[in-house]
Scaffold this motif. Structure first.
Motif, mmCIF file in Angstrom:
data_model
loop_
_atom_site.group_PDB
_atom_site.id
_atom_site.type_symbol
_atom_site.label_atom_id
_atom_site.label_comp_id
_atom_site.label_asym_id
_atom_site.label_seq_id
_atom_site.Cartn_x
_atom_site.Cartn_y
_atom_site.Cartn_z
ATOM 1 N N SER A 33 0.814 -1.220 0.000
ATOM 2 C CA SER A 33 0.000 0.000 0.000
ATOM 3 C C SER A 33 0.843 1.264 0.000
ATOM 4 O O SER A 33 0.336 2.346 -0.288
ATOM 5 N N TRP A 34 2.113 1.150 0.314
ATOM 6 C CA TRP A 34 2.934 2.348 0.458
ATOM 7 C C TRP A 34 2.954 3.175 -0.814
ATOM 8 O O TRP A 34 2.790 4.387 -0.775
ATOM 9 N N TRP A 35 3.140 2.549 -1.959
ATOM 10 C CA TRP A 35 3.227 3.296 -3.219
ATOM 11 C C TRP A 35 1.914 3.996 -3.574
ATOM 12 O O TRP A 35 1.906 5.199 -3.823
ATOM 13 N N PRO A 36 0.747 3.299 -3.605
ATOM 14 C CA PRO A 36 -0.486 4.022 -3.931
ATOM 15 C C PRO A 36 -0.808 5.120 -2.918
ATOM 16 O O PRO A 36 -1.313 6.181 -3.286
ATOM 17 N N LEU A 37 -0.492 4.876 -1.648
ATOM 18 C CA LEU A 37 -0.781 5.902 -0.635
ATOM 19 C C LEU A 37 0.089 7.139 -0.829
ATOM 20 O O LEU A 37 -0.335 8.253 -0.526
ATOM 21 N N SER A 38 1.279 6.967 -1.373
ATOM 22 C CA SER A 38 2.122 8.149 -1.622
ATOM 23 C C SER A 38 1.478 9.046 -2.676
ATOM 24 O O SER A 38 1.669 10.257 -2.666
ATOM 25 N N TRP A 39 0.699 8.464 -3.591
ATOM 26 C CA TRP A 39 -0.012 9.251 -4.604
ATOM 27 C C TRP A 39 -1.293 9.864 -4.047
ATOM 28 O O TRP A 39 -1.852 10.775 -4.642
ATOM 29 N N LEU A 40 -1.760 9.358 -2.915
ATOM 30 C CA LEU A 40 -3.020 9.819 -2.329
ATOM 31 C C LEU A 40 -2.824 10.823 -1.193
ATOM 32 O O LEU A 40 -3.764 11.126 -0.471
ATOM 33 N N ARG A 41 -1.623 11.342 -1.043
ATOM 34 C CA ARG A 41 -1.375 12.301 0.046
ATOM 35 C C ARG A 41 -2.333 13.487 -0.057
ATOM 36 O O ARG A 41 -2.552 14.032 -1.128
ATOM 37 N N GLY A 42 -2.916 13.859 1.083
ATOM 38 C CA GLY A 42 -3.813 15.011 1.141
ATOM 39 C C GLY A 42 -5.215 14.733 0.626
ATOM 40 O O GLY A 42 -5.972 15.666 0.385
ATOM 41 N N THR A 43 -5.584 13.452 0.496
ATOM 42 C CA THR A 43 -6.921 13.113 0.004
ATOM 43 C C THR A 43 -7.687 12.306 1.042
ATOM 44 O O THR A 43 -7.131 11.855 2.043
ATOM 45 N N TYR A 44 -8.975 12.131 0.770
ATOM 46 C CA TYR A 44 -9.791 11.237 1.583
ATOM 47 C C TYR A 44 -10.625 10.353 0.661
ATOM 48 O O TYR A 44 -10.885 10.706 -0.491
ATOM 49 N N PHE A 45 -11.015 9.178 1.170
ATOM 50 C CA PHE A 45 -11.812 8.226 0.406
ATOM 51 C C PHE A 45 -12.446 7.241 1.379
ATOM 52 O O PHE A 45 -11.940 7.048 2.490
ATOM 53 N N PRO A 46 -13.560 6.590 0.991
ATOM 54 C CA PRO A 46 -14.155 5.568 1.857
ATOM 55 C C PRO A 46 -13.351 4.272 1.812
ATOM 56 O O PRO A 46 -12.875 3.867 0.750
ATOM 57 N N LEU A 47 -13.199 3.642 2.958
ATOM 58 C CA LEU A 47 -12.458 2.386 3.081
ATOM 59 C C LEU A 47 -13.319 1.409 3.865
ATOM 60 O O LEU A 47 -13.738 1.712 4.987
ATOM 61 N N SER A 48 -13.595 0.233 3.290
ATOM 62 C CA SER A 48 -14.336 -0.831 3.974
ATOM 63 C C SER A 48 -13.320 -1.729 4.662
ATOM 64 O O SER A 48 -12.532 -2.407 3.991
ATOM 65 N N VAL A 49 -13.326 -1.748 5.963
ATOM 66 C CA VAL A 49 -12.326 -2.499 6.728
ATOM 67 C C VAL A 49 -12.646 -3.995 6.706
ATOM 68 O O VAL A 49 -13.764 -4.402 7.006
ATOM 69 N N VAL A 50 -11.638 -4.790 6.320
ATOM 70 C CA VAL A 50 -11.794 -6.247 6.292
ATOM 71 C C VAL A 50 -10.921 -6.949 7.326
ATOM 72 O O VAL A 50 -11.142 -8.123 7.619
ATOM 73 N N ASP A 51 -9.937 -6.232 7.886
ATOM 74 C CA ASP A 51 -9.081 -6.826 8.914
ATOM 75 C C ASP A 51 -8.399 -5.707 9.689
ATOM 76 O O ASP A 51 -8.085 -4.654 9.123
ATOM 77 N N VAL A 52 -8.169 -5.936 10.970
ATOM 78 C CA VAL A 52 -7.464 -4.979 11.823
ATOM 79 C C VAL A 52 -6.284 -5.688 12.458
ATOM 80 O O VAL A 52 -6.436 -6.765 13.029
ATOM 81 N N ASP A 53 -5.094 -5.092 12.326
ATOM 82 C CA ASP A 53 -3.888 -5.618 12.958
ATOM 83 C C ASP A 53 -3.615 -4.753 14.185
ATOM 84 O O ASP A 53 -3.098 -3.639 14.076
ATOM 85 N N ALA A 54 -3.998 -5.256 15.360
ATOM 86 C CA ALA A 54 -3.860 -4.479 16.591
ATOM 87 C C ALA A 54 -2.400 -4.219 16.932
ATOM 88 O O ALA A 54 -2.066 -3.171 17.490
ATOM 89 N N THR A 55 -1.503 -5.147 16.609
ATOM 90 C CA THR A 55 -0.085 -4.976 16.908
ATOM 91 C C THR A 55 0.515 -3.851 16.077
ATOM 92 O O THR A 55 1.191 -2.965 16.603
ATOM 93 N N ALA A 56 0.283 -3.869 14.767
ATOM 94 C CA ALA A 56 0.826 -2.833 13.881
ATOM 95 C C ALA A 56 -0.053 -1.579 13.871
ATOM 96 O O ALA A 56 0.349 -0.556 13.327
ATOM 97 N N ARG A 57 -1.254 -1.676 14.466
ATOM 98 C CA ARG A 57 -2.230 -0.574 14.505
ATOM 99 C C ARG A 57 -2.563 -0.089 13.092
ATOM 100 O O ARG A 57 -2.523 1.084 12.782
ATOM 101 N N THR A 58 -2.881 -1.093 12.243
ATOM 102 C CA THR A 58 -3.271 -0.811 10.867
ATOM 103 C C THR A 58 -4.582 -1.520 10.556
ATOM 104 O O THR A 58 -4.976 -2.463 11.242
ATOM 105 N N ALA A 59 -5.236 -1.035 9.513
ATOM 106 C CA ALA A 59 -6.449 -1.669 9.009
ATOM 107 C C ALA A 59 -6.217 -2.032 7.551
ATOM 108 O O ALA A 59 -5.610 -1.271 6.798
#
Length: 139
Positions: A33-59
């Motif tokens: 996800s790092w590469w696409p997210l670098s293109w999405l800086r300063g934007t917002y979009f809807p995200l449907s969460v399918v998994d949560v990693d509590a250790t890494a604190r990511t979705a």
């Protein structure tokens, strides 16, 4: 958001910060996800969460967007009729147009892994520094 507040199956508004400091948002943490997210800086979009990693604190979630881009795999008969050597596994990529020559947008699903802190309930106000990612036609 806090880890305990994020629920699998819910839709959240993801706001990607304008700056993505390398130390905090490394490819090792964000994965593919790092590469696409670098293109999405300063934007917002809807995200449907399918998994949560509590250790890494990511979705890990699904993003839906529309695109006129299509790829069609040619059959052996089509490749032969086009004069192509057999066994090539040929594909044709391009833009889907309607009878008037206008682009036809088809839904596409992508996946992203984002930090939980970027997620917000969809009914809360958008940060004024962010704009809608659908304008950029990315993820």
């Amino acid at each position: 958001m806090r880890t305990k507040d994020v629920r699998v199956g819910e839709i959240y508004r993801c706001e990607v910060p304008v700056a993505l400091p390398w130390r905090r948002y490394r490819p090792e943490t964000m994965g593919d996800s790092w590469w696409p997210l670098s293109w999405l800086r300063g934007t917002y979009f809807p995200l449907s969460v399918v998994d949560v990693d509590a250790t890494a604190r990511t979705a890990h979630g699904l993003v839906m967007r529309a695109s006129p881009r299509v790829t069609v795999e040619l059959t052996e008969d089509q490749a032969r009729e086009a004069g192509l050597p057999p066994g090539g596994g040929y594909q044709v990529s391009g833009m889907l147009l309607n009878a008037e020559g206008e682009p036809v947008e088809l839904p596409r699903i992508g996946t992203l892994t984002v930090p939980l802190r970027w997620l917000h309930p969809v009914d809360t106000p958008v940060s004024p520094s962010h704009h809608d990612a659908s304008v950029r036609q990315i993820p």
